[in-house]
Design a protein around this motif. Structure first.
Motif: not given
Length: 362
Positions: A195-198, A233-237, A296-299
Protein backbone atom coordinates in the motif's frame (compact mmCIF):
# COMPACT_ATOMS: atom_id res chain seq x y z
CA UNK A 1 0.19 24.12 8.76
CA UNK A 2 -1.20 26.77 6.41
CA UNK A 3 2.33 27.80 5.45
CA UNK A 4 3.23 24.19 4.70
CA UNK A 5 0.17 23.80 2.47
CA UNK A 6 0.99 27.03 0.65
CA UNK A 7 4.61 25.96 0.19
CA UNK A 8 3.58 22.57 -1.20
CA UNK A 9 1.04 24.25 -3.47
CA UNK A 10 3.75 26.61 -4.74
CA UNK A 11 6.10 23.70 -5.40
CA UNK A 12 3.45 21.81 -7.37
CA UNK A 13 2.58 24.99 -9.30
CA UNK A 14 6.23 25.44 -10.30
CA UNK A 15 6.45 21.80 -11.35
CA UNK A 16 3.27 22.10 -13.39
CA UNK A 17 4.45 25.29 -15.11
CA UNK A 18 7.83 23.76 -15.93
CA UNK A 19 6.19 20.62 -17.34
CA UNK A 20 3.40 22.36 -19.31
CA UNK A 21 5.51 22.81 -22.51
CA UNK A 22 6.86 19.26 -22.14
CA UNK A 23 3.53 17.43 -21.93
CA UNK A 24 2.67 17.66 -25.69
CA UNK A 25 6.08 16.10 -26.47
CA UNK A 26 5.38 13.27 -24.02
CA UNK A 27 1.94 12.76 -25.53
CA UNK A 28 3.56 12.52 -28.97
CA UNK A 29 5.99 9.91 -27.68
CA UNK A 30 3.13 8.04 -26.03
CA UNK A 31 1.09 8.00 -29.23
CA UNK A 32 4.09 6.70 -31.19
CA UNK A 33 4.61 4.00 -28.58
CA UNK A 34 0.98 2.98 -28.93
CA UNK A 35 1.30 2.77 -32.71
CA UNK A 36 4.51 0.72 -32.55
CA UNK A 37 3.07 -1.57 -29.89
CA UNK A 38 -0.17 -2.24 -31.76
CA UNK A 39 1.50 -2.72 -35.16
CA UNK A 40 4.12 -5.03 -33.65
CA UNK A 41 1.42 -7.08 -31.92
CA UNK A 42 -0.38 -7.45 -35.25
CA UNK A 43 2.96 -8.46 -36.90
CA UNK A 44 2.73 -5.54 -39.31
CA UNK A 45 6.02 -4.05 -38.13
CA UNK A 46 9.32 -5.90 -37.97
CA UNK A 47 13.05 -5.51 -38.49
CA UNK A 48 14.71 -2.12 -38.83
CA UNK A 49 11.43 -0.30 -39.45
CA UNK A 50 10.26 -1.24 -35.96
CA UNK A 51 13.62 -0.24 -34.49
CA UNK A 52 13.51 3.20 -36.14
CA UNK A 53 9.92 3.90 -35.06
CA UNK A 54 10.72 2.68 -31.54
CA UNK A 55 13.67 5.07 -31.42
CA UNK A 56 11.36 7.95 -32.39
CA UNK A 57 8.93 6.97 -29.64
CA UNK A 58 11.63 6.55 -26.98
CA UNK A 59 13.58 9.75 -27.68
CA UNK A 60 11.22 12.17 -25.87
CA UNK A 61 11.51 10.09 -22.71
CA UNK A 62 15.24 9.35 -22.79
CA UNK A 63 16.04 13.01 -23.39
CA UNK A 64 13.33 14.20 -21.01
CA UNK A 65 15.95 15.90 -18.76
CA UNK A 66 17.06 18.07 -21.70
CA UNK A 67 13.51 19.11 -22.56
CA UNK A 68 12.73 19.78 -18.90
CA UNK A 69 15.92 21.82 -18.56
CA UNK A 70 14.84 24.05 -21.43
CA UNK A 71 11.29 24.58 -20.17
CA UNK A 72 12.49 25.15 -16.58
CA UNK A 73 15.03 27.72 -17.74
CA UNK A 74 12.24 29.54 -19.57
CA UNK A 75 10.04 29.38 -16.46
CA UNK A 76 12.73 30.76 -14.13
CA UNK A 77 13.87 33.30 -16.74
CA UNK A 78 17.44 32.09 -17.10
CA UNK A 79 19.70 31.05 -19.98
CA UNK A 80 18.14 27.98 -21.64
CA UNK A 81 21.26 27.09 -23.66
CA UNK A 82 23.39 26.96 -20.50
CA UNK A 83 20.70 24.86 -18.82
CA UNK A 84 20.69 22.33 -21.68
CA UNK A 85 24.48 22.05 -21.79
CA UNK A 86 24.72 21.62 -18.02
CA UNK A 87 22.24 18.74 -18.14
CA UNK A 88 23.68 17.14 -21.29
CA UNK A 89 26.98 16.68 -19.45
CA UNK A 90 25.23 14.06 -17.32
CA UNK A 91 23.78 12.28 -20.37
CA UNK A 92 27.03 11.84 -22.31
CA UNK A 93 27.56 8.15 -23.21
CA UNK A 94 31.07 8.11 -21.74
CA UNK A 95 29.86 9.64 -18.48
CA UNK A 96 26.89 7.26 -18.31
CA UNK A 97 29.20 4.30 -18.92
CA UNK A 98 31.46 5.51 -16.09
CA UNK A 99 28.48 5.74 -13.72
CA UNK A 100 27.34 2.23 -14.69
CA UNK A 101 30.81 0.64 -14.61
CA UNK A 102 30.74 -0.12 -10.89
CA UNK A 103 34.16 1.48 -10.44
CA UNK A 104 34.96 3.86 -7.60
CA UNK A 105 34.49 7.33 -9.11
CA UNK A 106 35.92 10.48 -7.55
CA UNK A 107 36.24 14.13 -8.55
CA UNK A 108 39.40 15.76 -7.09
CA UNK A 109 39.11 13.29 -4.24
CA UNK A 110 35.36 13.82 -3.66
CA UNK A 111 33.38 10.55 -4.01
CA UNK A 112 30.81 10.57 -6.81
CA UNK A 113 27.69 8.51 -6.09
CA UNK A 114 26.51 6.46 -9.06
CA UNK A 115 23.13 7.69 -10.30
CA UNK A 116 20.85 7.34 -13.32
CA UNK A 117 20.38 10.71 -14.99
CA UNK A 118 18.13 9.80 -17.92
CA UNK A 119 14.37 10.17 -17.38
CA UNK A 120 14.83 12.58 -14.43
CA UNK A 121 12.37 15.40 -13.87
CA UNK A 122 12.31 16.90 -10.36
CA UNK A 123 16.12 16.80 -9.92
CA UNK A 124 16.48 18.69 -13.20
CA UNK A 125 13.92 21.32 -12.18
CA UNK A 126 15.73 21.77 -8.87
CA UNK A 127 19.10 21.95 -10.62
CA UNK A 128 18.01 24.62 -13.12
CA UNK A 129 16.33 26.58 -10.32
CA UNK A 130 19.69 26.62 -8.53
CA UNK A 131 21.40 27.52 -11.80
CA UNK A 132 19.18 30.59 -12.19
CA UNK A 133 20.54 31.90 -8.88
CA UNK A 134 24.10 30.99 -9.87
CA UNK A 135 23.72 32.97 -13.12
CA UNK A 136 22.39 36.03 -11.27
CA UNK A 137 25.22 35.85 -8.74
CA UNK A 138 27.95 35.48 -11.37
CA UNK A 139 26.58 38.36 -13.41
CA UNK A 140 27.00 40.59 -10.38
CA UNK A 141 30.61 39.65 -9.69
CA UNK A 142 31.92 39.25 -13.29
CA UNK A 143 32.41 42.47 -15.22
CA UNK A 144 30.07 42.85 -18.14
CA UNK A 145 32.96 43.10 -20.60
CA UNK A 146 34.29 39.71 -19.39
CA UNK A 147 30.96 37.87 -19.22
CA UNK A 148 31.08 36.63 -22.87
CA UNK A 149 34.34 34.82 -22.01
CA UNK A 150 33.84 33.58 -18.44
CA UNK A 151 30.13 33.49 -17.57
CA UNK A 152 29.23 30.37 -19.57
CA UNK A 153 32.35 28.51 -18.37
CA UNK A 154 31.60 29.23 -14.71
CA UNK A 155 27.89 28.42 -14.99
CA UNK A 156 28.43 25.09 -16.76
CA UNK A 157 31.15 24.10 -14.29
CA UNK A 158 29.18 24.99 -11.16
CA UNK A 159 25.80 23.67 -12.36
CA UNK A 160 27.11 20.37 -13.72
CA UNK A 161 29.11 19.66 -10.58
CA UNK A 162 26.13 20.59 -8.41
CA UNK A 163 24.02 18.05 -10.27
CA UNK A 164 26.69 15.32 -10.30
CA UNK A 165 27.98 15.74 -6.73
CA UNK A 166 24.89 16.85 -4.79
CA UNK A 167 21.40 16.81 -6.33
CA UNK A 168 21.31 13.52 -8.25
CA UNK A 169 23.27 11.55 -5.58
CA UNK A 170 20.90 12.80 -2.87
CA UNK A 171 17.92 11.67 -4.92
CA UNK A 172 19.57 8.28 -5.48
CA UNK A 173 20.38 7.86 -1.79
CA UNK A 174 16.79 8.65 -0.88
CA UNK A 175 15.60 6.12 -3.46
CA UNK A 176 17.93 3.39 -2.17
CA UNK A 177 16.81 4.07 1.39
CA UNK A 178 13.17 3.71 0.35
CA UNK A 179 13.94 0.46 -1.47
CA UNK A 180 15.70 -1.06 1.55
CA UNK A 181 12.94 0.06 3.88
CA UNK A 182 10.28 -1.44 1.63
CA UNK A 183 12.17 -4.75 1.41
CA UNK A 184 12.09 -5.06 5.20
CA UNK A 185 8.41 -4.12 5.34
CA UNK A 186 7.50 -6.53 2.54
CA UNK A 187 8.83 -9.42 4.59
CA UNK A 188 7.03 -8.43 7.80
CA UNK A 189 3.91 -6.45 6.85
CA UNK A 190 3.20 -7.01 3.11
CA UNK A 191 -0.21 -5.27 3.07
CA UNK A 192 1.22 -2.05 4.51
CA UNK A 193 4.38 -2.31 2.38
CA UNK A 194 2.55 -2.66 -0.95
CA UNK A 195 0.00 0.00 0.00
CA UNK A 196 2.86 2.37 0.85
CA UNK A 197 4.84 1.64 -2.32
CA UNK A 198 1.75 1.97 -4.53
CA UNK A 199 0.83 5.25 -2.81
CA UNK A 200 4.30 6.67 -3.45
CA UNK A 201 4.57 5.70 -7.10
CA UNK A 202 3.14 8.97 -8.43
CA UNK A 203 5.83 10.94 -6.61
CA UNK A 204 8.55 8.45 -7.54
CA UNK A 205 7.64 8.86 -11.22
CA UNK A 206 7.61 12.67 -10.92
CA UNK A 207 11.11 12.70 -9.42
CA UNK A 208 12.58 10.06 -11.71
CA UNK A 209 13.28 7.87 -8.64
CA UNK A 210 11.04 5.11 -10.00
CA UNK A 211 13.94 3.92 -12.14
CA UNK A 212 15.68 2.68 -8.98
CA UNK A 213 12.74 0.35 -8.37
CA UNK A 214 12.57 -0.54 -12.06
CA UNK A 215 16.23 -1.60 -11.86
CA UNK A 216 15.46 -3.79 -8.85
CA UNK A 217 12.62 -5.43 -10.77
CA UNK A 218 14.82 -6.05 -13.83
CA UNK A 219 17.48 -7.64 -11.59
CA UNK A 220 14.93 -9.89 -9.90
CA UNK A 221 13.45 -11.04 -13.21
CA UNK A 222 16.94 -11.64 -14.64
CA UNK A 223 18.14 -13.65 -11.63
CA UNK A 224 14.99 -15.52 -10.59
CA UNK A 225 12.63 -15.09 -13.55
CA UNK A 226 10.03 -13.31 -11.42
CA UNK A 227 9.49 -9.93 -9.76
CA UNK A 228 7.55 -10.15 -6.52
CA UNK A 229 5.58 -6.93 -6.73
CA UNK A 230 7.47 -3.82 -7.83
CA UNK A 231 6.07 -3.87 -11.36
CA UNK A 232 2.61 -4.57 -9.93
CA UNK A 233 2.88 -1.31 -7.98
CA UNK A 234 3.48 0.55 -11.25
CA UNK A 235 0.53 -1.27 -12.86
CA UNK A 236 -1.55 -0.02 -9.93
CA UNK A 237 -0.14 3.49 -10.39
CA UNK A 238 -0.97 3.59 -14.11
CA UNK A 239 -4.50 2.23 -13.64
CA UNK A 240 -5.05 4.67 -10.78
CA UNK A 241 -3.88 7.61 -12.87
CA UNK A 242 -6.24 6.50 -15.65
CA UNK A 243 -9.06 6.45 -13.09
CA UNK A 244 -8.19 10.00 -12.00
CA UNK A 245 -8.15 11.14 -15.64
CA UNK A 246 -11.55 9.57 -16.21
CA UNK A 247 -12.91 11.21 -13.07
CA UNK A 248 -11.76 14.63 -14.30
CA UNK A 249 -13.22 13.87 -17.74
CA UNK A 250 -16.61 13.04 -16.22
CA UNK A 251 -16.76 15.96 -13.77
CA UNK A 252 -15.16 18.75 -15.82
CA UNK A 253 -17.28 21.12 -17.90
CA UNK A 254 -14.33 22.46 -19.88
CA UNK A 255 -14.00 20.94 -23.36
CA UNK A 256 -10.25 21.57 -23.35
CA UNK A 257 -9.79 19.87 -19.98
CA UNK A 258 -12.02 16.97 -21.01
CA UNK A 259 -10.00 16.50 -24.19
CA UNK A 260 -6.69 16.52 -22.36
CA UNK A 261 -7.97 14.20 -19.61
CA UNK A 262 -9.19 11.57 -22.08
CA UNK A 263 -5.93 11.82 -24.07
CA UNK A 264 -3.87 11.36 -20.91
CA UNK A 265 -6.06 8.42 -19.86
CA UNK A 266 -5.64 6.63 -23.20
CA UNK A 267 -1.89 7.28 -23.15
CA UNK A 268 -1.42 5.73 -19.70
CA UNK A 269 -3.81 2.82 -20.39
CA UNK A 270 -2.48 1.86 -23.82
CA UNK A 271 1.17 2.96 -23.76
CA UNK A 272 1.86 2.93 -20.02
CA UNK A 273 3.12 6.54 -20.19
CA UNK A 274 2.15 8.29 -16.97
CA UNK A 275 3.80 11.72 -17.18
CA UNK A 276 0.86 13.50 -18.92
CA UNK A 277 -1.49 12.22 -16.21
CA UNK A 278 0.91 13.04 -13.37
CA UNK A 279 1.89 16.54 -14.45
CA UNK A 280 -1.06 17.57 -16.60
CA UNK A 281 -3.91 16.31 -14.40
CA UNK A 282 -2.88 15.31 -10.88
CA UNK A 283 -0.24 17.92 -10.03
CA UNK A 284 -2.04 20.67 -11.88
CA UNK A 285 -5.52 20.02 -10.48
CA UNK A 286 -4.27 18.92 -7.00
CA UNK A 287 -7.36 16.98 -5.82
CA UNK A 288 -7.01 14.17 -8.41
CA UNK A 289 -3.55 13.57 -6.92
CA UNK A 290 -5.17 12.89 -3.53
CA UNK A 291 -7.63 10.50 -5.16
CA UNK A 292 -4.79 8.81 -7.02
CA UNK A 293 -2.70 8.22 -3.90
CA UNK A 294 -5.67 6.81 -1.95
CA UNK A 295 -6.73 4.62 -4.88
CA UNK A 296 -3.18 3.28 -5.18
CA UNK A 297 -3.05 2.47 -1.48
CA UNK A 298 -6.35 0.57 -1.65
CA UNK A 299 -5.19 -1.51 -4.62
CA UNK A 300 -1.75 -1.93 -3.03
CA UNK A 301 -3.37 -3.43 0.05
CA UNK A 302 -5.19 -5.90 -2.22
CA UNK A 303 -1.85 -6.78 -3.82
CA UNK A 304 -0.43 -7.46 -0.36
CA UNK A 305 -3.27 -9.89 0.32
CA UNK A 306 -3.40 -11.87 -2.95
CA UNK A 307 0.27 -11.39 -4.10
CA UNK A 308 0.72 -10.76 -7.83
CA UNK A 309 4.00 -11.59 -9.59
CA UNK A 310 5.56 -10.20 -12.76
CA UNK A 311 7.46 -12.35 -15.27
CA UNK A 312 8.38 -9.96 -18.10
CA UNK A 313 9.78 -6.44 -17.86
CA UNK A 314 7.91 -3.79 -19.81
CA UNK A 315 5.80 -0.72 -19.09
CA UNK A 316 2.56 -1.86 -17.39
CA UNK A 317 -0.50 -1.13 -19.53
CA UNK A 318 -3.51 -2.90 -21.00
CA UNK A 319 -1.67 -4.26 -24.11
CA UNK A 320 1.24 -5.45 -21.96
CA UNK A 321 -0.90 -7.17 -19.31
CA UNK A 322 0.58 -10.53 -20.40
CA UNK A 323 3.73 -9.53 -18.53
CA UNK A 324 1.92 -11.05 -15.53
CA UNK A 325 1.17 -14.38 -17.20
CA UNK A 326 3.02 -17.62 -16.52
CA UNK A 327 2.00 -21.18 -17.34
CA UNK A 328 3.36 -22.13 -13.91
CA UNK A 329 0.94 -19.67 -12.26
CA UNK A 330 -2.03 -19.20 -14.61
CA UNK A 331 -4.19 -17.53 -11.94
CA UNK A 332 -1.62 -14.74 -11.59
CA UNK A 333 -2.92 -12.91 -14.69
CA UNK A 334 -6.44 -12.79 -13.25
CA UNK A 335 -5.04 -11.43 -10.00
CA UNK A 336 -3.19 -8.70 -11.88
CA UNK A 337 -6.36 -7.73 -13.77
CA UNK A 338 -8.27 -7.63 -10.46
CA UNK A 339 -5.68 -5.37 -8.81
CA UNK A 340 -5.64 -3.04 -11.84
CA UNK A 341 -9.45 -2.87 -11.88
CA UNK A 342 -9.53 -2.02 -8.17
CA UNK A 343 -6.99 0.77 -8.70
CA UNK A 344 -8.93 2.26 -11.61
CA UNK A 345 -12.32 2.03 -9.91
CA UNK A 346 -11.18 3.36 -6.53
CA UNK A 347 -9.35 6.36 -8.02
CA UNK A 348 -12.20 7.14 -10.41
CA UNK A 349 -14.80 7.12 -7.64
CA UNK A 350 -12.64 9.24 -5.32
CA UNK A 351 -11.73 11.70 -8.07
CA UNK A 352 -15.36 12.05 -9.12
CA UNK A 353 -16.35 12.72 -5.50
CA UNK A 354 -13.70 15.28 -4.52
CA UNK A 355 -12.71 16.96 -7.81
CA UNK A 356 -13.84 20.53 -8.37
CA UNK A 357 -12.83 22.74 -11.25
CA UNK A 358 -10.70 25.78 -10.58
CA UNK A 359 -13.55 28.07 -11.63
CA UNK A 360 -15.80 26.51 -8.96
CA UNK A 361 -13.13 26.95 -6.29
CA UNK A 362 -12.70 30.58 -7.25
Amino acid sequence: MVKIKRSLSTVFDHISECMAPVIPILLAGGILKMVVLLLSTLHILSGTTEVILSAMATTPFYFLPVIVAYSTARHFDTDSVLAIISVCVMLLPDFSALMESGEKVTFIGIPVVSATYAYSVIPIILLIYCMSHVVRFLRKIIKESLQPYFLAVCVILVTSLLGILVIEPVVSLVSNGLAQGLNVMQERVPVIAWALLAGLTMFLVSTGMHWIFMTLAITQIGLTGVDYGIMVAFLISNMSLAGCDFGVFVKSRSKERKSFAISAMLTVLIAGISEPSVFGICFKEKMPAVAGVLGCMIAGAVQGIITVHCYIYTFPSIPSILMFYSDKEPANLCKAILVGAVAFAASFILAALIYKEQSDLE
